[in-house]
Design an enzyme around this catalytic site. Sequence first.
Site, PDB file in Angstrom:
ATOM      1  CE  LYS A  34      71.403  -4.198  54.810  1.00  0.00           C
ATOM      2  NZ  LYS A  34      71.363  -2.932  54.188  1.00  0.00           N
ATOM      3  CG  ASN A  35      69.243  -1.693  56.686  1.00  0.00           C
ATOM      4  OD1 ASN A  35      70.402  -1.764  56.664  1.00  0.00           O
ATOM      5  ND2 ASN A  35      68.116  -1.563  56.003  1.00  0.00           N
ATOM      6  CB  CYS A 128      72.952   0.946  44.182  1.00  0.00           C
ATOM      7  SG  CYS A 128      71.576   0.839  44.913  1.00  0.00           S
ATOM      8  NE  ARG A 133      69.479   4.100  47.810  1.00  0.00           N
ATOM      9  CZ  ARG A 133      69.651   2.826  48.626  1.00  0.00           C
ATOM     10  NH1 ARG A 133      70.128   2.013  47.903  1.00  0.00           N
ATOM     11  NH2 ARG A 133      69.597   2.753  50.009  1.00  0.00           N
ATOM     12  CG  ASP A 319      64.652  -2.961  52.909  1.00  0.00           C
ATOM     13  OD1 ASP A 319      65.008  -2.609  53.793  1.00  0.00           O
ATOM     14  OD2 ASP A 319      64.733  -2.222  51.820  1.00  0.00           O
ATOM     15  NE  ARG A 411      75.338  -4.443  50.395  1.00  0.00           N
ATOM     16  CZ  ARG A 411      74.556  -3.482  49.699  1.00  0.00           C
ATOM     17  NH1 ARG A 411      74.295  -3.673  48.532  1.00  0.00           N
ATOM     18  NH2 ARG A 411      74.537  -2.473  50.580  1.00  0.00           N
TER      19      ARG A 411
END
Length: 456
Positions: A34-35, A128, A133, A319, A411
Site C-alpha cells: 500500500k505505502n 488522525c 502528523r 505499523d 484501507r
Amino acid sequence: MVCVSKNKSYLKSQHLKIIGQKTLRGKVKISGAKNSALVLLAASLLTDEKIILDNVPLLTDIEKMGNILKNLGVKLHNKDHQLIIDSKNISIQELPYELVNGLRASFFCIGALLTRFGEASIPLPGGCNIGERPINEHINGLRALGAEIIIERDVVKAKLVKKKSKLFGANIRLNCPSVGATETLIMAASLAEGRTVIENAAREPEIQDLCQMLNKMGAKIYDSGKEKIIIDGVHKLHGCTHKVIPDRIEAGTFLIAAAATSSSITVSPVIPNHLEAVLNKLEESGSKIIIKGNSISIKGNKIKAVDIKTAPFPGFPTDLQAPFMALMTIAKGRSKITETIFENRMNHVELLNQMGSSITLKNNIAYINGVKRLRGRTLLGLDLRSSAALIIAALTSDSISYVYGLEHLDRGYENFELKLSGLGIKIKRQNTNNVNIIDEQNTILNKKDISEIKAA
Ligand code: EPZ
C-alpha cells in the site's frame, strides 16, 4: 481531528464474525505494498507519458488516491491489479478537502506538482487518531529547494520563487527521518536544477521502490535506502512500467497471526530483508522461521514474552506494533512495547484488555503480562493496524468475536478475511442490519449499543 470514516452507515453496515481457536495452515499470497503504490501514484504526476503500475493492491486508500489524480485531470485505467496512468492533461487546481481528508498520502503530490508545473495547492492532511502528523519537514525541504509556501485556511499553497522557472537543488538535513517528507523531496528534486542531497533521509523499502521507478523514468537518484540520498535533477522524466514491491506489513501481519495461533504457514511473495527486525523478534519469541527465496515459512510454538521498540527502517516497524502486541498478550511472561514513532498509536490497548489481556500503558510504553487466553468480544477498530490486531486477538480467543470498523481495515489489507479463510479460519464478513449481534452476555446488541462500543 479523528480520521474516522465519514460514511457512518458503512461502519454499522459491516462487521467480521470470527470463530476463535482455529489454527492457520497453508500459503497466503501477499499483495503489493500500500505505502509503495500510494507514492508511486503521486510520482506518476512527474511525467506526461504513460506509467503502467503492476501488482497494485485493491484497497480503499488506492481508490481514494486514484480519485485525487482523476480530479487533477489524470486518466486512470485499471485492469485487475494493473493501473495505467496518463498525466498528460493535468489542470492544476486546489484539491477539494473531502477528497484528501483522511488520506495522508494525498499530500505527497505536492512535490511532484510543484516541480512539474511550478505550483500546487493541497489541503493540510491534518492529524488522525494515531498522531498529529505534522508536515513541517515537507515544507522546510520544499522551501530549501526554492519554493514559496503559505498556508491559508488550512490549504498549503506552494509556488516557485518569482522569475525562477524551476526548483533548484539544495542540501537538506531532515530533523527526523520522515518517510513522507523524504518521498516528497525526492520527487521535487528529481526535476530541479542541479544536485540535491537529503541527509537523515528515511530508508524504508517503499522509498527504495519509489527511487527505482523514478530512475526507470530517467531520474538520477543515488543511494536510496541509505541515510544520505543524492538526486541530480533532470530536464524531463518519461513513462515506464513498474511492479509494486510486496507489502512487508501485510506479510508481517500474517506471520504474527500464525505465531499467535501456533500455526505453520507460508507467505509469498515477500522480500525477506524487508522484515529482518520482525523475523528476529518472532524467532526470539519462540517461532521457527524458514526463508526460501521470496517466501517465508513460520512454525508457531509456545510464545515467549519479548520486548520491542518501534524505530525507522531497518528497525521494528511501527505499523506492526499493534499486531505484535496482540501476540504478546498471550505470551509466557512479561513484555514491554515502546512506540517511538507516533504519539497516539496505542488505541488497541483498552480493547485487548477488555478481551482479557493484562496491559498497562504509561507514556507510550505498554507493559504486558501474558495471560492464558483471551475472550471473544464485540470490538470496534478505529485505525488500520489496531483493527488487524483485534482480529489476531480474536483468532486466539476461545469464542466468537465481532469486529467493526472495517472501513479502516479495508484501507490497508486486500481481502483480509478471504485470505484468512483460505488459511482455514472460520471468518465471515456480514451485514449488520440483518443479523443480531450476540455479545458475550448473550444479549442482542442493537445498532445503538454497537455505536457505543468502545473504539480501539
Ligand atoms: C508513512 O507515514 C506511512 N504512510 C505510515 O503508514 C507509517 O507508519 C509511517 O510512514 C512511518 O513508517 C504512508 O506511507 C502512506 P512519517 P508518514 O512522516 O510519511 C513525524 C500505515 O499504517 N513527522 O515518517 O506520514 C511524525 O509526526 C501508515 O500504513 C514530523 O515531525 O510518516 C511522526 O512522528 C500509518 N514532521 C514521524 O515523523 C513531518 O513533516 C514519522 O512520520 C513529518 C513527520
